[in-house]
Write an enzyme that holds these catalytic residues in place. Structure first.
Site, mmCIF file in Angstrom:
data_model
loop_
_atom_site.group_PDB
_atom_site.id
_atom_site.type_symbol
_atom_site.label_atom_id
_atom_site.label_comp_id
_atom_site.label_asym_id
_atom_site.label_seq_id
_atom_site.Cartn_x
_atom_site.Cartn_y
_atom_site.Cartn_z
ATOM 1 N N GLY A 94 0.989 -1.157 0.096
ATOM 2 C CA GLY A 94 -0.012 -0.049 -0.049
ATOM 3 C C GLY A 94 0.661 1.255 0.066
ATOM 4 C CG ASN A 95 -0.339 4.739 -1.467
ATOM 5 O OD1 ASN A 95 -0.945 5.327 -0.769
ATOM 6 N ND2 ASN A 95 -0.745 3.960 -2.772
ATOM 7 C CE1 TYR A 96 3.946 5.122 5.446
ATOM 8 C CE2 TYR A 96 5.245 5.788 3.613
ATOM 9 C CZ TYR A 96 5.103 4.869 4.747
ATOM 10 O OH TYR A 96 6.308 4.469 5.248
ATOM 11 C CB SER A 97 -3.023 8.006 -0.183
ATOM 12 O OG SER A 97 -4.112 8.730 -0.368
ATOM 13 C CB ALA A 150 -2.036 7.331 -3.806
#
Length: 400
Positions: free
Chosen positions: A211-214, A278
């Site tokens: 995943g990512n930090y969005s 994102a």
């Protein structure tokens, strides 16, 4: 844009109450009419005489102004005002507002208010960070209030600003900009807008993912702004903890595949789409059905590309439809954004860079450049809510 506006200023029992005098002076300087409503605790920090001298109006604090039955009508105040500003707003008042506890004149006025409500919290860092306070703030945002905080305002950034009331000049500037952009602005009335927001999670096994930090803050701010301007908004949201107004149609997804399917199904009926999510570029080639155990020192994951949702929509875009993309870059920002604008058949792209400290992921602030085929415009660092106004304004002009 504050000239002639009628503002109800709510003041609560905070040490920052003295700053309300500066707010009043600035509002009146810009031509606004101010009526103060103060809590009993607020009068312990600043006297009604001082406030009345500035506003040239009696300060309202109690339900009954005299012992002869004369009373103050919170309903009339709710109909009179063009906006209500509560500054400073304590944690106690936040909780009462979020839960409808009408035990003083300020809260009853708030519950009767027909105009937009702006809230400038003021408390110490620990109180602000407490889950109860954050839940109350989220609840107020969900029901349509505007929260003005230093970390999401015009100048301040970082955790050091959390809890401290925003400076009076910035609070008034926020109201001024709100009325400038929203004064009878229904530029998207009758339009259908699709927005994607947040991250996607690509499963590795039942407990792990890529995943990512969005946080989804930018996409949700865009959804609220479009809805405010009269649009019929469909928000396709990745796994985030944020809430949105009830009038927004929300579709919750987790993976790129789910977001792709939802977007492809919804887009043909849309007048425009803003691709703010994102989305993970890759996903595991295989997903384990059980938790992967540690065996040896290395774990090798084979990844395969995900759908490019913006490009897919660009290829199916019909005449008249508008498509807005986002580009988060770390280097050669303008060149990379220009390439995406052309390659994905976008009408506009919003560029932001990780090299701008205190912006992008997990931040309330952003710093952007809006690029279209007719040129580009750079915007200074500001809250994502403020920049959402600029982005949607640019989209509105494209749709004319």
């Amino acid at each position: 844009m504050l000239k002639g506006k009628k503002i109800v200023l709510g003041i609560t029992g905070s040490i920052a109450a003295y700053k309300s005098c500066l707010i009043i002076r600035e509002l009146i300087k810009q031509g606004a009419e101010v009526q103060v409503v103060i809590t009993p605790a607020g009068k312990e920090f600043i006297t009604p005489i001082t406030l009345s001298a500035l506003t040239h109006k009696p300060v309202i604090s109690e339900f009954f102004s005299q012992r002869d039955g004369t009373w103050n009508s919170h309903v009339d105040l709710g109909l009179w005002a063009d906006a209500m500003l509560i500054a400073p707003c304590t944690a106690s008042t936040l909780g009462k507002m979020a839960n409808g506890i009408a035990d003083n004149m300020l809260i009853t006025t708030y519950l009767s208010m027909k105009a937009p409500v702006f809230v400038a919290p003021a408390m110490d860092l620990d109180m602000c960070a407490h889950p109860s306070t954050q839940r109350n703030i989220d609840r107020l945002v969900e029901i349509g209030n505007h929260i003005i905080e230093p970390a999401s305002g015009f100048l301040a950034s970082g955790l050091e600003g959390k809890g401290r009331m925003e400076e009076p000049e910035n609070i008034v500037a926020y109201l001024d900009r709100f009325f400038e952009k929203h004064n009878d602005n229904q530029s998207l009335r009758g339009k259908k807008i699709m927005i994607t927001a947040g991250p996607t999670y690509e499963k590795i096994d039942p407990v792990r993912f890529i995943g990512n930090y969005s946080s989804g803050k930018m996409g949700f701010a865009l959804a609220e702004e479009c809805a405010w301007r009269g649009a019929d908004v469909t928000l396709i949201a990745g796994p985030v903890s944020m809430s949105c107004s009830k009038g927004i149609k929300r579709i919750d997804v987790e993976s790129c595949e789910e977001m792709y399917n939802a977007a492809m199904q919804a887009f043909p009926e849309m007048d425009a789409a803003i691709m703010c999510a994102a989305v993970a570029d890759f996903r595991p080639a295989t997903v384990a059905d059980k938790k992967i155990k540690r065996e040896g020192d290395d774990l090798v994951l084979t990844l395969k590309p995900n759908h490019d949702i913006a490009a897919a929509l660009g290829s199916m875009k019909k005449e008249g439809q508008k498509l807005v993309g986002f580009a988060l870059e770390t280097d050669h920002e303008m060149q990379n954004a220009d390439k995406k604008l052309a390659k994905k058949n976008l009408d506009m792209i919003v560029l932001n860079s990780l090299r701008n400290e205190g912006t992008c992921f997990r931040s309330d602030d952003n710093q952007i450049v809006i690029i279209s085929k007719s040129g580009s415009e750079a915007f200074p660092k500001a809250s994502k809510k403020v920049l959402a106004i600029d982005i949607v304004e640019a989209l509105s002009k494209l749709m004319k």
